[in-house]
Design a protein around this motif. Structure first.
Motif, PDB file in Angstrom:
ATOM      1  N   GLU A 155      54.161  29.525   6.600  1.00 34.15           N
ATOM      2  CA  GLU A 155      53.729  29.781   7.970  1.00 34.15           C
ATOM      3  C   GLU A 155      54.450  30.987   8.574  1.00 34.15           C
ATOM      4  N   LEU A 156      55.749  31.085   8.370  1.00 36.36           N
ATOM      5  CA  LEU A 156      56.510  32.207   8.917  1.00 36.36           C
ATOM      6  C   LEU A 156      56.043  33.532   8.320  1.00 36.36           C
ATOM      7  N   ILE A 157      55.812  33.547   7.017  1.00 32.79           N
ATOM      8  CA  ILE A 157      55.358  34.778   6.364  1.00 32.79           C
ATOM      9  C   ILE A 157      53.985  35.183   6.884  1.00 32.79           C
ATOM     10  N   GLU A 158      53.083  34.231   7.009  1.00 37.70           N
ATOM     11  CA  GLU A 158      51.727  34.531   7.469  1.00 37.70           C
ATOM     12  C   GLU A 158      51.724  35.025   8.913  1.00 37.70           C
ATOM     13  N   TYR A 190      60.258  37.633   9.654  1.00 42.70           N
ATOM     14  CA  TYR A 190      60.736  37.880   8.291  1.00 42.70           C
ATOM     15  C   TYR A 190      62.140  37.318   8.117  1.00 42.70           C
ATOM     16  N   ALA A 191      63.016  37.604   9.090  1.00 48.27           N
ATOM     17  CA  ALA A 191      64.411  37.151   8.988  1.00 48.27           C
ATOM     18  C   ALA A 191      64.483  35.626   8.972  1.00 48.27           C
ATOM     19  N   SER A 192      63.654  34.985   9.777  1.00 52.11           N
ATOM     20  CA  SER A 192      63.651  33.517   9.804  1.00 52.11           C
ATOM     21  C   SER A 192      63.188  32.943   8.472  1.00 52.11           C
ATOM     22  N   ALA A 193      62.152  33.554   7.888  1.00 55.06           N
ATOM     23  CA  ALA A 193      61.661  33.084   6.592  1.00 55.06           C
ATOM     24  C   ALA A 193      62.723  33.270   5.516  1.00 55.06           C
ATOM     25  N   ASP A 194      63.406  34.417   5.541  1.00 55.58           N
ATOM     26  CA  ASP A 194      64.443  34.692   4.543  1.00 55.58           C
ATOM     27  C   ASP A 194      65.597  33.690   4.664  1.00 55.58           C
ATOM     28  N   SER A 195      65.977  33.362   5.907  1.00 53.30           N
ATOM     29  CA  SER A 195      67.053  32.388   6.120  1.00 53.30           C
ATOM     30  C   SER A 195      66.670  31.009   5.603  1.00 53.30           C
ATOM     31  N   LEU A 196      65.440  30.611   5.867  1.00 55.25           N
ATOM     32  CA  LEU A 196      64.985  29.296   5.426  1.00 55.25           C
ATOM     33  C   LEU A 196      64.943  29.219   3.903  1.00 55.25           C
ATOM     34  N   GLU A 236      58.069  42.253   3.859  1.00 54.30           N
ATOM     35  CA  GLU A 236      56.976  41.376   3.433  1.00 54.30           C
ATOM     36  C   GLU A 236      56.838  41.370   1.917  1.00 54.30           C
ATOM     37  N   ASN A 237      57.130  42.518   1.286  1.00 57.35           N
ATOM     38  CA  ASN A 237      56.988  42.622  -0.159  1.00 57.35           C
ATOM     39  C   ASN A 237      58.067  41.858  -0.920  1.00 57.35           C
ATOM     40  N   PHE A 238      59.120  41.431  -0.215  1.00 58.70           N
ATOM     41  CA  PHE A 238      60.158  40.604  -0.835  1.00 58.70           C
ATOM     42  C   PHE A 238      60.007  39.125  -0.465  1.00 58.70           C
ATOM     43  N   LEU A 239      59.027  38.821   0.366  1.00 59.46           N
ATOM     44  CA  LEU A 239      58.844  37.437   0.799  1.00 59.46           C
ATOM     45  C   LEU A 239      57.530  36.842   0.316  1.00 59.46           C
ATOM     46  N   PHE A 240      56.430  37.498   0.623  1.00 58.06           N
ATOM     47  CA  PHE A 240      55.131  36.928   0.272  1.00 58.06           C
ATOM     48  C   PHE A 240      54.947  36.752  -1.241  1.00 58.06           C
ATOM     49  N   PRO A 241      55.178  37.777  -2.060  1.00 56.40           N
ATOM     50  CA  PRO A 241      54.962  37.566  -3.502  1.00 56.40           C
ATOM     51  C   PRO A 241      55.941  36.570  -4.108  1.00 56.40           C
ATOM     52  N   LEU A 242      57.181  36.565  -3.630  1.00 59.34           N
ATOM     53  CA  LEU A 242      58.243  35.812  -4.289  1.00 59.34           C
ATOM     54  C   LEU A 242      58.350  34.365  -3.828  1.00 59.34           C
ATOM     55  N   PHE A 243      57.863  34.062  -2.608  1.00 58.91           N
ATOM     56  CA  PHE A 243      58.124  32.730  -2.062  1.00 58.91           C
ATOM     57  C   PHE A 243      56.914  32.014  -1.452  1.00 58.91           C
ATOM     58  N   HIS A 244      55.817  32.705  -1.242  1.00 61.26           N
ATOM     59  CA  HIS A 244      54.654  32.026  -0.676  1.00 61.26           C
ATOM     60  C   HIS A 244      54.023  31.157  -1.758  1.00 61.26           C
ATOM     61  N   SER A 245      53.633  29.931  -1.391  1.00 62.91           N
ATOM     62  CA  SER A 245      53.102  28.989  -2.385  1.00 62.91           C
ATOM     63  C   SER A 245      51.825  29.504  -3.043  1.00 62.91           C
ATOM     64  N   GLN A 246      51.091  30.378  -2.351  1.00 64.38           N
ATOM     65  CA  GLN A 246      49.861  30.946  -2.907  1.00 64.38           C
ATOM     66  C   GLN A 246      50.128  31.734  -4.187  1.00 64.38           C
ATOM     67  N   ASN A 247      51.340  32.254  -4.326  1.00 62.88           N
ATOM     68  CA  ASN A 247      51.672  33.131  -5.452  1.00 62.88           C
ATOM     69  C   ASN A 247      52.475  32.426  -6.539  1.00 62.88           C
ATOM     70  N   ALA A 248      52.456  31.101  -6.551  1.00 64.25           N
ATOM     71  CA  ALA A 248      53.218  30.359  -7.556  1.00 64.25           C
ATOM     72  C   ALA A 248      52.819  30.789  -8.956  1.00 64.25           C
ATOM     73  N   GLY A 249      53.825  31.106  -9.782  1.00 70.28           N
ATOM     74  CA  GLY A 249      53.576  31.499 -11.158  1.00 70.28           C
ATOM     75  C   GLY A 249      53.332  32.987 -11.301  1.00 70.28           C
ATOM     76  N   PRO A 250      52.177  33.408 -11.856  1.00 72.93           N
ATOM     77  CA  PRO A 250      51.940  34.833 -12.136  1.00 72.93           C
ATOM     78  C   PRO A 250      51.984  35.729 -10.907  1.00 72.93           C
ATOM     79  N   GLY A 251      51.725  35.172  -9.718  1.00 71.99           N
ATOM     80  CA  GLY A 251      51.716  35.992  -8.515  1.00 71.99           C
ATOM     81  C   GLY A 251      53.075  36.500  -8.085  1.00 71.99           C
ATOM     82  N   GLY A 252      54.152  35.974  -8.667  1.00 76.54           N
ATOM     83  CA  GLY A 252      55.498  36.439  -8.327  1.00 76.54           C
ATOM     84  C   GLY A 252      56.439  35.317  -7.947  1.00 76.54           C
ATOM     85  N   ASN A 253      55.898  34.215  -7.431  1.00 78.77           N
ATOM     86  CA  ASN A 253      56.716  33.062  -7.043  1.00 78.77           C
ATOM     87  C   ASN A 253      56.991  32.228  -8.295  1.00 78.77           C
TER      88      ASN A 253
END
Length: 522
Positions: free
Chosen positions: A450-453, A468-474, A422-439
């Protein structure tokens, strides 16, 4: 007479040498950067986090293997499908002052991080507790989801289930501090911290060294070592020289010296290695120019020979990334990496309307590793018709420009805050974290969100890993980065050191089982 004098001198020398060997029960370590503060509410870097993890307890901690194990809490229950936790404190837990650790200390410590006047940049660690947001905004006088029904029990209720929550509680921001003393000390607490961890700060000569000694009130067996001495040695050559001279007991082997250590009979059997929970990548701003097109981003991946980069820069000791989740974490899946195919890269660029190529910038911080890598990528992309200008900036200017989306591309790495996919997906790719949040690639894909949530909320471990695996593949298909690799770290350990286990995550290091042999016994 001369024989008597010589014999006496020899006896004194042998006694002195024996005493010296017995006295040197200190583990000599090196830090590459000098810590500025040791208040766990404020720490942000690896060195400060490692030291705080030794001085302070959390409710739970990481074992060297990366598992969550008891710390100040002897046991706990997870209830209501992961929405509610009940922790039972170890009645033996004591601050190094001798005072017992109470459940009210836990509540006050969390409130200190979350409070409206807090200067902590790690409030997100505890922000999922019910009522945390209202307390931080000053709307509520307390955190409604946090309670201490008696001296030994802490209850935590979350806004909604969050699968890696226990791992968040093992992070420095969730440390237990004597808040009364911390408030009395003010800014001075960061220089003279007092915790209930296995070690306490004995001396701190800024820019030179820190000395930690065992907390006499820590429950359990006393550490075999008398002292942990962390010296500040920024220069790699100096660290290597001191390790080989025996004045350092451990050495993180620099890349430039790895081949020599692997081939040296003296050291090759004293090397420990761990795949890092770290991914290196070149982020592509999905909102800028040609990089808006996924075909362009895939073309850039095909234009770079990542396997050759690994062979040249890491002597083969790294794993190619075909996703963001490191191979050692649950949720990792094998998948075909983008092939090195410059001709296909050119075809994709032409298909996207850039048959004549285009120009872009790659920003980086100045570093030997980064310089070599980005220059190599520059050469590969030129062969595919993409002209790259390399822009170097110091960290604060670099971070600000990248986080605000003012750059085309950037070279960065991401270290795990906790060992969960989760720590490699949510901060880096979730739209909520765009910019300073990590994305910082500004990827915005509702299916990924949706997959991450869903993975965050599930209380079924295997279902979470599949999500997690599905989100990473997408994400990999969308190619928001030029994916590079997961490095491996090598640690050289002195033959005088026994029972040291190289931890999966740096917060899993407590040195409690480490023993140091005398010079004549190794």
């Amino acid at each position: 007479m001369k024989k008597q004098i010589l014999g006496s001198l020899l006896a004194v020398c042998l006694l002195g040498c024996s005493q010296e060997a017995a006295v040197d029960n200190t583990l000599h370590l090196a830090l590459e950067t000098s810590p500025n503060k040791l208040d766990p509410a404020l720490v942000v870097d690896v060195a400060e986090g490692q030291l705080c993890s030794l001085i302070f307890q959390r409710l739970v901690r990481f074992s060297p293997e990366g598992d969550v194990v008891p710390d100040a809490a002897a046991s706990w229950e997870m209830l209501d499908s992961g929405r509610r936790y009940v922790f039972h404190l170890d009645p033996r837990a004591r601050f190094s002052s001798g005072r017992r650790v109470l459940s009210s200390d836990v509540v006050a410590s969390f409130g200190r991080v979350l409070g409206p006047s807090s200067r902590s940049s790690r409030q997100w660690v505890l922000a999922r507790i019910r009522g945390a947001g209202s307390f931080t905004r000053g709307v509520a006088s307390s955190v409604s989801g946090l309670a201490a029904p008696d001296d030994s029990t802490v209850t935590i209720e979350l806004e909604e289930p969050f699968r890696p929550f226990l791992q968040l509680l093992a992070m420095p921001a969730a440390s237990i501090v004597p808040v009364d003393l911390a408030e009395e000390a003010g800014d001075g607490f960061a220089a003279e911290p007092l915790g209930s961890g296995p070690w306490r700060l004995a001396a701190w000569n800024r820019g030179d060294y820190l000395s930690l000694v065992p907390n006499p009130h820590y429950p359990g067996s006393k550490p075999a070592l008398d002292e942990l001495r962390f010296r500040i040695i920024p220069e790699a050559f100096t660290r290597i020289a001191e390790f080989e001279a025996g004045t350092l007991d451990m050495l993180k082997v620099p890349l430039a010296e790895l081949s020599r250590f692997l081939q040296d009979d003296q050291w090759k059997d004293r090397l420990q290695s761990r795949p890092e929970l770290r991914v290196l990548y070149i982020g592509l701003n999905n909102n800028r120019g040609p990089l808006r097109d996924a075909r362009v981003r895939r073309a850039l991946n095909m234009a770079v020979d990542v396997d050759q980069l690994i062979n040249v820069l890491y002597q083969g000791h790294a794993t190619r990334a075909a996703g963001a989740i490191p191979p050692s974490l649950g949720g990792f899946r094998e998948r075909d990496a983008y092939p090195y195919d410059p001709a296909q890269a050119r075809r994709l660029l032409a298909e996207a309307g850039f048959g004549e190529g285009f120009a872009m910038e790659i920003w980086q911080r100045d570093s030997p590793e980064g310089n070599r890598l980005v220059e190599a990528v520059q050469g590969y992309l030129l062969q595919a018709g993409v002209t790259v200008t390399i822009v170097k900036r110091e960290w604060s200017a670099f971070k600000e420009a990248v986080s605000q989306g003012r750059v085309d591309a950037f070279f960065l790495d991401w270290y795990a805050d906790y060992p969960d996919a989760e720590n490699f997906l949510f901060p880096l790719f979730h739209s909520q974290n765009a910019g300073p949040g990590g994305n910082r690639a500004f990827i915005n894909e509702p299916r990924v969100d949706e997959l991450i949530e869903r993975a965050q909320r599930t209380d079924e471990p295997e279902a979470g890993l599949r999500l997690y695996a599905s989100a990473d593949s997408l994400v990999y298909e969308l190619a928001p980065w030029i994916y590079l690799y997961f490095p491996t770290t090598f640690l050289a350990v002195s033959p005088r050191i026994e029972n040291y286990v190289f931890p999966v995550v740096y917060l899993g290091e407590d040195f409690s089982s480490v023993q140091k042999l005398s010079k004549g016994n190794h």
